[in-house]
Design a protein around this motif. Structure first.
Motif, mmCIF file in Angstrom:
data_model
loop_
_atom_site.group_PDB
_atom_site.id
_atom_site.type_symbol
_atom_site.label_atom_id
_atom_site.label_comp_id
_atom_site.label_asym_id
_atom_site.label_seq_id
_atom_site.Cartn_x
_atom_site.Cartn_y
_atom_site.Cartn_z
ATOM 1 N N UNK A 26 -0.941 0.221 6.483
ATOM 2 C CA UNK A 26 -1.877 -0.837 6.888
ATOM 3 C C UNK A 26 -3.157 -0.756 6.064
ATOM 4 N N UNK A 27 -3.616 0.473 5.818
ATOM 5 C CA UNK A 27 -4.836 0.664 5.019
ATOM 6 C C UNK A 27 -4.636 0.130 3.607
ATOM 7 N N UNK A 28 -3.472 0.423 3.029
ATOM 8 C CA UNK A 28 -3.183 -0.065 1.671
ATOM 9 C C UNK A 28 -3.155 -1.591 1.672
ATOM 10 N N UNK A 29 -2.486 -2.174 2.671
ATOM 11 C CA UNK A 29 -2.351 -3.636 2.734
ATOM 12 C C UNK A 29 -3.717 -4.297 2.903
ATOM 13 N N UNK A 30 -4.562 -3.699 3.746
ATOM 14 C CA UNK A 30 -5.878 -4.294 3.994
ATOM 15 C C UNK A 30 -6.694 -4.362 2.705
ATOM 16 N N UNK A 31 -6.622 -3.305 1.914
ATOM 17 C CA UNK A 31 -7.388 -3.270 0.677
ATOM 18 C C UNK A 31 -6.793 -4.235 -0.355
ATOM 19 N N UNK A 32 -5.446 -4.267 -0.420
ATOM 20 C CA UNK A 32 -4.777 -5.089 -1.433
ATOM 21 C C UNK A 32 -4.950 -6.585 -1.166
ATOM 22 N N UNK A 33 -4.918 -6.965 0.107
ATOM 23 C CA UNK A 33 -4.926 -8.404 0.388
ATOM 24 C C UNK A 33 -6.261 -9.048 0.041
ATOM 25 N N UNK A 34 -7.265 -8.210 -0.231
ATOM 26 C CA UNK A 34 -8.560 -8.773 -0.650
ATOM 27 C C UNK A 34 -8.578 -9.047 -2.149
ATOM 28 N N UNK A 35 -7.528 -8.586 -2.877
ATOM 29 C CA UNK A 35 -7.512 -8.746 -4.327
ATOM 30 C C UNK A 35 -6.731 -10.002 -4.707
ATOM 31 N N UNK A 36 -7.275 -10.819 -5.596
ATOM 32 C CA UNK A 36 -6.596 -12.084 -5.903
ATOM 33 C C UNK A 36 -5.210 -11.908 -6.526
ATOM 34 N N UNK A 37 -4.962 -10.768 -7.192
ATOM 35 C CA UNK A 37 -3.653 -10.610 -7.845
ATOM 36 C C UNK A 37 -2.528 -10.353 -6.838
ATOM 37 N N UNK A 38 -2.876 -9.821 -5.647
ATOM 38 C CA UNK A 38 -1.830 -9.488 -4.674
ATOM 39 C C UNK A 38 -1.542 -10.688 -3.774
ATOM 40 N N UNK A 39 -1.021 -11.730 -4.387
ATOM 41 C CA UNK A 39 -0.799 -12.948 -3.591
ATOM 42 C C UNK A 39 0.457 -12.850 -2.724
ATOM 43 N N UNK A 40 1.383 -12.003 -3.141
ATOM 44 C CA UNK A 40 2.637 -11.876 -2.392
ATOM 45 C C UNK A 40 2.708 -10.451 -1.855
ATOM 46 N N UNK A 41 2.159 -10.275 -0.699
ATOM 47 C CA UNK A 41 2.088 -8.929 -0.120
ATOM 48 C C UNK A 41 2.803 -8.928 1.223
ATOM 49 N N UNK A 42 3.698 -7.957 1.390
ATOM 50 C CA UNK A 42 4.396 -7.825 2.671
ATOM 51 C C UNK A 42 4.448 -6.354 3.065
ATOM 52 N N UNK A 43 4.325 -6.103 4.366
ATOM 53 C CA UNK A 43 4.518 -4.744 4.887
ATOM 54 C C UNK A 43 5.836 -4.758 5.652
ATOM 55 N N UNK A 44 6.779 -3.952 5.222
ATOM 56 C CA UNK A 44 8.081 -3.893 5.899
ATOM 57 C C UNK A 44 8.068 -2.705 6.861
ATOM 58 N N UNK A 45 8.154 -2.992 8.127
ATOM 59 C CA UNK A 45 8.107 -1.928 9.135
ATOM 60 C C UNK A 45 9.455 -1.871 9.866
ATOM 61 N N UNK A 46 9.991 -0.644 9.957
ATOM 62 C CA UNK A 46 11.322 -0.466 10.545
ATOM 63 C C UNK A 46 11.355 -0.784 12.040
ATOM 64 N N UNK A 47 10.275 -0.489 12.729
ATOM 65 C CA UNK A 47 10.279 -0.634 14.194
ATOM 66 C C UNK A 47 9.641 -1.969 14.603
#
Ligand SMILES: Cc1cc2nc3c(=O)[nH]c(=O)nc-3n(C[C@H](O)[C@H](O)[C@H](O)COP(=O)(O)OP(=O)(O)OC[C@H]3O[C@@H](n4cnc5c(N)ncnc54)[C@H](O)[C@@H]3O)c2cc1C
Length: 511
Positions: A26-47
């Motif tokens: 979640x921490x990685x995703x939060x930081x990445x989603x603020x960057x314009x290059x990461x337009x296609x970001x998904x977190x795949x969670x097993x549960x």
């Protein structure tokens, strides 16, 4: 093989998949989603939910922590503390300067009461004397930090060697000497809970001091630890989280095409258990080390380089579980916070291999008294190691029965009412965790942690940063903690952002 010119830049974005929705992911995703290059970001969670080993459950009329319990070292240098403060999740006391300045050395505080297995109360002075001896020796292990040679390989052997020498100078009667050893045995078990290991004999001596303790008196979240991961999740764009999507295999170093992205090739393809296949430029793997230990042979295709595979095998990952017991009436004093249990006739200097069935509960260190939830009173027991894993194989009724017997023994009250209900964690059986947290095992060093954290591929001839590794077990000085996990997620997000920023500065080749 995929090359750098995979068309992604033309489509204006990088496809990034984060595997695992614990605090690192979640921490990685939060930081990445603020960057314009990461337009296609998904977190795949097993549960079905986010948080991973941060798991707060509504039970007993309140909230209990099945996973992480405390912010260890809640002070300015702790990003979990900072974030929790920003989200307004901490109280005045937790935020106070006074609280932040307390130096505990990472040691557990003294118990309010200490009971023996025959129902006697142990003098708290004696407990304090043994705590001072034990934690003094634990502090001494720092002397071996980075030593090329140590007198013995493990923390456990070092402690036992020093204690054996001390024992020769003890002048009390036989009974007191035996009691002192039994108290020390409980401290060994406490340390096993902290290190998430079966035995301190498995924990490497030289790197032990590399784990860094931050200042601050450990604190809890009144509304539950999971409020923190919920807040991070709420800050992400709506479609980022994908639940119930266990990843089966990460195919990398390839040149993959997917119908949904005509004309594009991707170096990584993530295959999920449900058969879905998601292409990506970068994948951040944040799954627990326990899962990697069990699944690494099939989780990566091609397999991991031998050195990284070896690091996964070498770094330790053990079990620490909690057992919550609900009571209608407390049998403890109102100001009691921690009940320590000492098993008579045990000693850290004697190796015993008791039958699990008859003696698993002897590894239990005692009970933390949780603040009452209205008229409901709850104790939280802690148990580490193989005995803890054995406990997971028992039914709730069996656990409740055994612990009722333990409590009747230690209180000396054979009529003590049985707890009303039980709730326990089972982190070893959890298929997407397989244990509790990591430690530096005999035969490994902090270098193995750095090796685990190194992104793939290691050579720069192929597409860079295809697979990145985060999660608590990848943080060299804060492993086993939530703040180590969060920092590791941020570290890998920053690594990717660094690459993109560099690439965007480079002049594009003329066609
Ligand atoms: C009993 C217990 C007590 C603890 N107490 C404390 C404490 O008091 N203080 C503290 O700081 N730390 C504590 N910890 C440790 C802390 O909880 C962890 O270090 C931290 O939460 C780990 O975060 P993570 O993101 O690295 O991993 P996780 O939280 O485990 O997240 C990894 C995620 O990956 C998912 N996953 C796994 N495999 C797959 C797959 N194949 N596909 C998709 N998703 C997958 C998992 O479901 C999980 O959600 C405790 C842990 C336990 C178990």
């Amino acid at each position: 093989m995929a090359s750098g010119g995979d068309g992604a830049e033309a489509s204006g974005g990088r496809r990034v998949l984060v595997v695992g929705g614990g605090i690192a992911g979640l921490g990685a995703a939060q930081r990445l989603c603020r960057h314009p290059a990461a337009q296609h970001l998904r977190v795949l969670e097993a549960t079905a939910c986010a948080g991973g080993r941060i798991r707060s459950e509504r039970r007993f009329g309140g909230v209990v922590e099945v996973g992480a319990h405390w912010i260890h070292g809640p002070s300015q240098g702790n990003p979990v503390f900072q974030l929790a403060a920003e989200y307004g999740l901490l109280g005045e006391k937790e935020l106070s300067k006074e609280n932040q300045l307390v130096e505990t050395g990472g040691h557990v505080g003294l118990p309010s009461v200490c009971c023996t297995s025959s129902g006697a109360r142990v003098s708290l002075e004696l407990v304090a004397e043994m705590a001072s001896l034990f934690y003094g020796l634990i502090d001494q292990t720092r002397e071996f930090l980075h030593a090329t040679e140590t007198p013995v390989p493990s923390v456990g052997e070092y402690l036992k060697k020093e204690i054996s020498q001390q024992v020769t100078g003890w002048t009390e009667n036989e009974e007191t000497r035996k009691l002192k050893l039994a108290i020390l045995n409980t401290f060994f078990h406490v340390e096993c809970c902290l290190s998430g290991t079966h035995s301190m004999d498995l924990v490497a001596l030289a790197p032990f001091g590399e784990y860094t303790v931050l200042p601050g008196l450990d604190c809890t979240f009144s509304g539950g630890y999971q409020e923190l991961t919920n807040c991070i999740m709420a800050s992400l764009p709506k479609d980022v989280m994908i639940f119930n999507r266990p990843v089966k295999t990460i195919h990398w170093n390839g040149s993959f095409r997917e119908g949904t992205f005509p004309g594009e090739t991707f170096p990584v393809l993530v295959e999920c258990e449900d058969g879905s296949r998601l292409p990506a430029h970068h994948v951040i793997v944040t799954v627990p080390l326990g899962f990697l230990k069990e699944q690494q042979n099939t989780f990566f295709d091609p397999p991991l380089p031998a050195e990284k595979a070896e690091a996964i095998r070498k770094i330790g990952f053990g079990t620490n579980n909690k057992i919550f017991l609900e009571f209608e009436e407390p049998f403890w004093e109102p100001d009691c916070q921690l009940i320590q249990v000492v098993w008579e006739d045990t000693s850290p200097l004697q190796d015993t291999a008791p039958s699990m069935q008859d003696a698993w509960f002897k590894k239990l260190i005692g009970f933390l008294v949780l603040p009452p939830f209205g008229s409901v009173h709850v104790l939280c027991g802690f148990i580490a190691g193989l005995e803890s894993e054995f406990m997971e194989t028992l039914s709730d009724e069996e656990v409740l029965l055994s612990l009722t017997q333990v409590l009747r023994r230690v209180t000396g009250n054979p009529q003590l009412p049985a707890p009303k209900s039980v709730l326990r964690s089972c982190w070893h059986s959890a298929p997407y965790t397989r244990g509790s947290y990591s430690y530096v095992a005999v035969g490994s060093t902090g270098d193995d942690i750095d090796l685990l954290a190194q992104p793939l591929p290691v050579d720069d001839s192929s597409t860079q940063l295809q697979i990145l590794f985060a999660g608590e077990a990848t943080h060299r000085t804060f492993y086993s903690t939530t703040h180590g996990a969060l920092l590791s997620g941020w570290r890998e997000a920053d690594r990717l952002i660094g690459l993109w920023d560099l690439q965007s500065q480079q002049p594009r080749p003329r066609l």
